[in-house]
Design a protein around this motif. Structure first.
Motif, PDB file in Angstrom:
ATOM      1  N   THR A   1      55.263  64.049  21.766  1.00 22.53           N
ATOM      2  CA  THR A   1      55.254  63.766  23.193  1.00 22.53           C
ATOM      3  C   THR A   1      54.539  62.436  23.424  1.00 22.53           C
ATOM      4  N   TYR A   2      54.750  61.846  24.589  1.00 25.62           N
ATOM      5  CA  TYR A   2      54.190  60.520  24.888  1.00 25.62           C
ATOM      6  C   TYR A   2      52.668  60.525  24.790  1.00 25.62           C
ATOM      7  N   ASP A   3      52.049  61.649  25.219  1.00 23.54           N
ATOM      8  CA  ASP A   3      50.583  61.724  25.175  1.00 23.54           C
ATOM      9  C   ASP A   3      50.059  62.223  23.832  1.00 23.54           C
ATOM     10  N   GLY A   4      50.962  62.515  22.901  1.00 23.49           N
ATOM     11  CA  GLY A   4      50.552  62.949  21.577  1.00 23.49           C
ATOM     12  C   GLY A   4      50.093  64.389  21.495  1.00 23.49           C
ATOM     13  N   GLU A   5      50.247  65.156  22.596  1.00 24.27           N
ATOM     14  CA  GLU A   5      49.738  66.532  22.586  1.00 24.27           C
ATOM     15  C   GLU A   5      50.566  67.431  21.669  1.00 24.27           C
ATOM     16  N   PHE A   6      51.885  67.214  21.654  1.00 23.22           N
ATOM     17  CA  PHE A   6      52.757  68.060  20.842  1.00 23.22           C
ATOM     18  C   PHE A   6      53.558  67.237  19.838  1.00 23.22           C
ATOM     19  N   LYS A   7      53.804  67.858  18.696  1.00 23.53           N
ATOM     20  CA  LYS A   7      54.617  67.222  17.656  1.00 23.53           C
ATOM     21  C   LYS A   7      55.639  68.246  17.164  1.00 23.53           C
ATOM     22  N   ILE A   8      56.884  67.799  17.022  1.00 25.06           N
ATOM     23  CA  ILE A   8      57.960  68.653  16.524  1.00 25.06           C
ATOM     24  C   ILE A   8      58.482  68.050  15.228  1.00 25.06           C
ATOM     25  N   GLU A   9      58.636  68.870  14.225  1.00 26.82           N
ATOM     26  CA  GLU A   9      59.162  68.401  12.941  1.00 26.82           C
ATOM     27  C   GLU A   9      60.449  69.137  12.589  1.00 26.82           C
ATOM     28  N   ARG A  10      61.430  68.357  12.154  1.00 28.18           N
ATOM     29  CA  ARG A  10      62.611  68.942  11.519  1.00 28.18           C
ATOM     30  C   ARG A  10      62.460  68.674  10.028  1.00 28.18           C
TER      31      ARG A  10
ATOM     32  N   GLN B   1      49.627  74.056  13.748  1.00 26.11           N
ATOM     33  CA  GLN B   1      50.979  74.564  13.932  1.00 26.11           C
ATOM     34  C   GLN B   1      50.992  75.756  14.892  1.00 26.11           C
ATOM     35  N   ILE B   2      51.946  75.741  15.802  1.00 23.97           N
ATOM     36  CA  ILE B   2      52.149  76.879  16.705  1.00 23.97           C
ATOM     37  C   ILE B   2      52.893  77.943  15.922  1.00 23.97           C
TER      38      ILE B   2
ATOM     39  N   ALA C   1      54.384  87.376  10.604  1.00 22.58           N
ATOM     40  CA  ALA C   1      53.486  87.674   9.490  1.00 22.58           C
ATOM     41  C   ALA C   1      52.189  86.892   9.604  1.00 22.58           C
ATOM     42  N   GLY C   2      52.225  85.741  10.253  1.00 19.81           N
ATOM     43  CA  GLY C   2      51.035  84.912  10.358  1.00 19.81           C
ATOM     44  C   GLY C   2      50.334  85.022  11.702  1.00 19.81           C
ATOM     45  N   ALA C   3      50.807  85.940  12.556  1.00 19.49           N
ATOM     46  CA  ALA C   3      50.239  86.051  13.902  1.00 19.49           C
ATOM     47  C   ALA C   3      48.872  86.722  13.867  1.00 19.49           C
TER      48      ALA C   3
ATOM     49  N   TYR D   1      64.113  73.665   8.733  1.00 20.19           N
ATOM     50  CA  TYR D   1      63.035  74.299   9.473  1.00 20.19           C
ATOM     51  C   TYR D   1      62.656  73.456  10.687  1.00 20.19           C
ATOM     52  N   ILE D   2      62.259  74.149  11.751  1.00 22.24           N
ATOM     53  CA  ILE D   2      61.677  73.495  12.915  1.00 22.24           C
ATOM     54  C   ILE D   2      60.226  73.952  13.003  1.00 22.24           C
ATOM     55  N   ARG D   3      59.300  72.997  13.008  1.00 26.86           N
ATOM     56  CA  ARG D   3      57.878  73.325  13.124  1.00 26.86           C
ATOM     57  C   ARG D   3      57.317  72.622  14.360  1.00 26.86           C
TER      58      ARG D   3
END
Length: 204
Positions: free
Chosen positions: A87-96, A196-197, A202-204, A182-184
């Motif tokens: 995101t523009y403010d760097g708060e979120f990052k999405i990886e493919r 990571q969100i 299993a990891g919750a 994968y989408i992270r």
């Protein structure tokens, strides 16, 4: 495809497929059925929602890439690789992320025996961490081989000719069966760390 059996009023179907009068079903069985059915229904909805999210995420990222390429008159050849967007403010990052789907040929059995032969040879001198790693790699649930732990063995630097032979057999046993996508999703914590969100029960 199994034909659906119409259940008459006042009856329920048991796990064997038999019709049972409702008044013969114990209250505890009814309560268990309600809890299991409620949770399973929610799980199905979550699963469908996550599948829809992944489809949308992949399509949106692909559109973003296409728009960027068109601006410069570029066409990609071959397989598209890993991509990270923020995101523009760097708060979120999405990886493919793309990863190979791995399986093991029958040569894994030779590698396993060679590895255990090394541990037997080293006996009491064998590192406990190494022994635990080997056991995890080859004694997963239902006897399955744990791919990540097997790959961890190959990263170890052990100056022993028998171990090197075992690692060669291990490398020869690896077979690539296509790719997984994968989408992270990450949220920034502090100034420079991303967490990571969790989208995995299993990891919750």
């Amino acid at each position: 495809m199994t034909a659906q059996i119409e259940i008459p009023a006042g009856f329920v179907k048991n796990a064997a497929g038999h019709l049972v009068p409702e008044h013969q079903v114990r209250e505890q069985d009814k309560l268990r059925d309600n809890v299991a059915r409620d949770l399973a229904t929610q799980a199905l909805a979550i699963s469908e929602s996550m599948a829809a999210f992944k489809t949308k995420a992949l399509a949106d990222i692909e559109d973003l890439i296409s728009i960027s390429l068109e601006r410069y008159g570029v066409k990609l050849g071959g397989k598209k690789g890993n991509v990270s967007i923020t995101t523009y403010d760097g708060e979120f990052k999405i990886e493919r992320a793309l990863a190979n789907r791995l399986s093991f040929t029958e040569e894994i059995l030779a590698a396993k025996e060679l590895i255990y032969a090394c541990i037997r040879k080293w006996s009491a001198g064998a590192d406990r961490h190494l022994m635990a790693l080997v056991d995890r790699a080859f004694t997963g649930r239902n006897g399955e081989i744990r791919t990540n732990d097997v790959l961890d063995l190959m990263r170890l630097e052990i100056d022993d000719e028998d171990w090197k032979t075992a690692m060669e057999a291990l490398r020869d046993s690896i077979q690539v069966n296509g790719k997984a996508v994968y989408i992270r999703v990450y949220r920034r914590i502090g100034d420079d760390r991303y967490e990571q969100i969790n989208l995995n029960l299993a990891g919750a």
